[in-house]
Design an enzyme around this catalytic site. Structure first.
Site, mmCIF file in Angstrom:
data_model
loop_
_atom_site.group_PDB
_atom_site.id
_atom_site.type_symbol
_atom_site.label_atom_id
_atom_site.label_comp_id
_atom_site.label_asym_id
_atom_site.label_seq_id
_atom_site.Cartn_x
_atom_site.Cartn_y
_atom_site.Cartn_z
ATOM 1 C CB CYS A 201 74.509 -38.004 -7.252
ATOM 2 S SG CYS A 201 75.539 -37.059 -8.394
ATOM 3 C CB CYS B 156 68.726 -36.614 -4.952
ATOM 4 S SG CYS B 156 68.480 -34.923 -4.394
ATOM 5 C CG HIS B 157 69.739 -39.748 -7.989
ATOM 6 N ND1 HIS B 157 68.596 -39.752 -8.763
ATOM 7 C CD2 HIS B 157 70.366 -38.578 -8.268
ATOM 8 C CE1 HIS B 157 68.544 -38.638 -9.486
ATOM 9 N NE2 HIS B 157 69.596 -37.899 -9.198
ATOM 10 C CG MET C 271 69.033 -33.379 -13.038
ATOM 11 S SD MET C 271 69.890 -34.491 -11.914
ATOM 12 C CE MET C 271 71.425 -34.708 -12.827
ATOM 13 C CG HIS D 109 63.915 -35.692 7.686
ATOM 14 N ND1 HIS D 109 65.055 -36.359 7.262
ATOM 15 C CD2 HIS D 109 64.295 -34.428 7.968
ATOM 16 C CE1 HIS D 109 66.081 -35.521 7.291
ATOM 17 N NE2 HIS D 109 65.646 -34.345 7.716
ATOM 18 C CG HIS E 235 63.515 -29.932 7.668
ATOM 19 N ND1 HIS E 235 64.129 -29.361 8.769
ATOM 20 C CD2 HIS E 235 64.374 -30.878 7.212
ATOM 21 C CE1 HIS E 235 65.312 -29.926 8.955
ATOM 22 N NE2 HIS E 235 65.482 -30.851 8.030
#
Length: 577
Positions: A81, A84-85, A122, A361, A403
């Site tokens: 998790c 992402c969070h 999600m 990134h 990317h």
């Protein structure tokens, strides 16, 4: 509702809706998908932080948990998790999960959301079989607790992990082996915490070097003698290629989670310094180049470029060294800032801060090595820095979730020099003009958009001696796509791309067989691809003749476990891509 198939393994999470979902979940089915399955798969990768001891601030309003449950849930959160969070649950690709939000939602709402997922990206952790109902319940209670804070990692912590295995004065005075070290490949063996050094001529493994977990990148020193590798657990290893059998000569851990390492490239400072960036704590570290002794730590915490709000965990994503001046370019994800760090005086560190776009990134140089282009993947943009003027040159709108890896440089038959990036979120390849002197109208614009096999691209590659542009798609959910590569003819970009069945050529039997990261040899006449399967299944490296696009060799070895990134010493040393 008909069951939608979900791909394995866990890294390929796809947010699908399952039979029996509550009405409020099903009602979202027609909403626009905000996070593509390839992006969800990429961002949901595990973090090594779950194994570290953390401060636990018990929230009296949160539902009860035993210490055992809390530790189990913490491990799951950082494995699945945090990408992402966020470590502190402030949100990144995923929504914030701070207690002001989660306590208001309550356990039943959170359990349903965790179990069934959502069209916004999600994952359906419960109905996919990744988590049991008991684990779903545990995670719903966990995210209502105050987020546990990982420890800081300062100079004392680093010094305790610093080891000089072979002192500089005890190392060879000249190269002690017969290998063409400039054509060695440093290959990440992701799940074993190792890199394989492979001879580009014989295609044989020279040595296997123990490293940190899941090496993210290998970088070559300016002289070409040393290889620096960094694992996701923040461990850096320094490998001396002059040894009879190249091996580790120094190591240090610069944080609890990391992704980037680089070395000084300016002629007056070759091999003198190294720099590494951490995901946690949010900071970068400058070290001695020949021993990895930590010299200077600099935090990246600060305000975001858009909302001007304080961010507590802005991760260092990528770092490059300028070739003609003593400067590192440090890219900070969550704040969207690019730091130009002058390393001539570490006690009086001079830094130019450029406000770019979120979330920064990876990226690479244009062919002239004057302009650095970096993806701001959540803004669907590429920021361009002029290293000569120390200034932001442009921000270019591209496709969904760029990317580029380092990107790909070539001369477009119509628009002149371009730099190319693929995308995680769509099938497009954006070609950006990079020559403001001779092609001013095309400079810093997308001059052409190509369409490849699909979304889920991680790396794109060409070579100055090649007329091919190679595009992988390892995170596309379709096995036919993720087990093959697309190749374009640079001289005729209107011609349809050719698909090469790399996984079939490898003949490794069962397994995921995701094909990733094309990498050229020194001569530019071979392209190497990783055939990436699970740890308990056979993997391989496939070598393709660049001119004929035919299979040239397959490298197999029981030690070649989960190969992913490959870095040719010469091309990495000189930033050839």
């Amino acid at each position: 509702m008909k069951l939608i198939a979900r791909m394995k393994p866990a890294a390929w999470v796809v947010a699908t809706l399952m039979a029996g979902a509550p009405a409020w979940v099903l009602a979202q089915a027609n909403q626009k998908e905000h996070v593509s399955p390839p992006e969800a798969a990429y961002q949901a990768g595990g973090s090594p932080l779950g194994a570290d001891e953390m401060h636990h601030d018990v929230n009296p309003k949160a539902p009860p948990m035993t210490e055992k449950e809390f530790e189990q849930a913490k491990q799951i959160y950082f494995e699945r998790c945090a990408g992402c969070h966020g470590v502190l649950r402030k949100g990144a690709t995923g929504k914030p999960l701070t207690t002001d939000i989660t306590l208001e939602r309550g356990s039943e709402y959170l359990k349903t959301f965790i179990k069934y997922g959502s069209p916004a990206g999600m994952p359906n952790w419960g109905t996919s079989g990744e988590l049991t109902d008991a684990q779903v319940d545990m995670m719903a209670r966990y995210i209502q607790q105050s987020p546990p804070t990982p420890p800081e990692w300062g100079m004392d912590d680093m010094t305790k992990t610093w080891k000089v295995v072979v002192a500089p004065d005890q190392r060879p005075k000249k190269k002690m082996n017969d290998f063409d070290i400039s054509n060695i490949f440093s290959v990440t063996l992701r799940d074993t915490g190792e890199v394989a050094l492979i001879d580009g001529a014989s295609k044989k493994i020279i040595s296997i070097v123990k490293t940190g977990y899941a090496v993210h990148i290998s970088r070559t020193s300016a002289s070409g003698r040393y290889v620096y590798v960094i694992g996701r657990d923040g461990r850096i290893n320094l490998i001396d290629l002059w040894m009879e059998k190249p091996d580790n000569v120094a190591e240090v851990r610069i944080g609890l989670e990391a992704r980037s390492v680089e070395t000084s490239k300016d002629k007056k400072h070759q091999d003198q310094l190294a720099i590494a960036g951490a995901y946690w704590p949010p900071q970068y570290v400058i070290m001695k180049g020949d021993t990895l002794e930590p010299l200077r730590i600099q935090s990246t915490r600060g305000m975001t470029v858009d909302t001007q709000e304080y961010h507590p965990e802005p991760r260092v994503a990528s770092i490059v060294a300028v070739h003609d001046k003593p400067q590192f370019i440090v890219n900070v994800k969550e704040t969207g800032k690019i730091m130009l760090v002058d390393y001539t005086d570490l006690k009086n560190l001079r830094t130019i801060e450029i406000g770019a776009s979120r979330f920064l990134h990876d990226g690479g140089w244009d062919a002239s090595k004057r302009y650095f282009l970096v993806a701001a993947n959540q803004s669907n943009q590429v920021a361009v820095v002029d290293s000569k003027r120390d200034a932001l040159e442009a921000i270019v709108d591209v496709g969904k979730i760029p990317h580029p890896g380092r990107g790909a440089n070539f001369v477009h038959p119509k628009f002149g020099p371009v730099w190319a990036t693929g995308h995680l979120g769509d099938e497009t390849i954006a070609l950006i003009g990079t020559d403001p002197a001779k092609h001013k109208k095309e400079a810093w614009k997308v001059v052409q958009t190509l369409k490849a096999q699909g979304g889920g691209n991680l790396f794109i590659k060409t070579h100055p001696k090649s007329s091919n542009l190679w595009v992988d798609t390892p995170l596309n959910p379709d096995p036919k796509v993720n087990q093959s590569v697309a190749v374009f003819d640079i001289k005729n970009l209107d011609k349809p791309f050719e698909v090469l069945p790399i996984a079939d050529w490898a003949q490794v039997g069962e397994g995921a067989k995701r094909i990733t990261q094309p990498e050229y040899n020194k001569a530019g006449d071979e392209v190497w691809f990783s055939v990436w399967s699970a740890k308990n299944q056979e993997s391989a490296i496939v070598v393709v003749d660049d001119k004929t696009r035919k299979l040239k060799a397959v490298i197999k070895d029981p030690k070649l476990i989960t190969p992913t990134g490959k870095f040719n010493v010469y091309n990495t040393q000189h930033d050839v891509y």
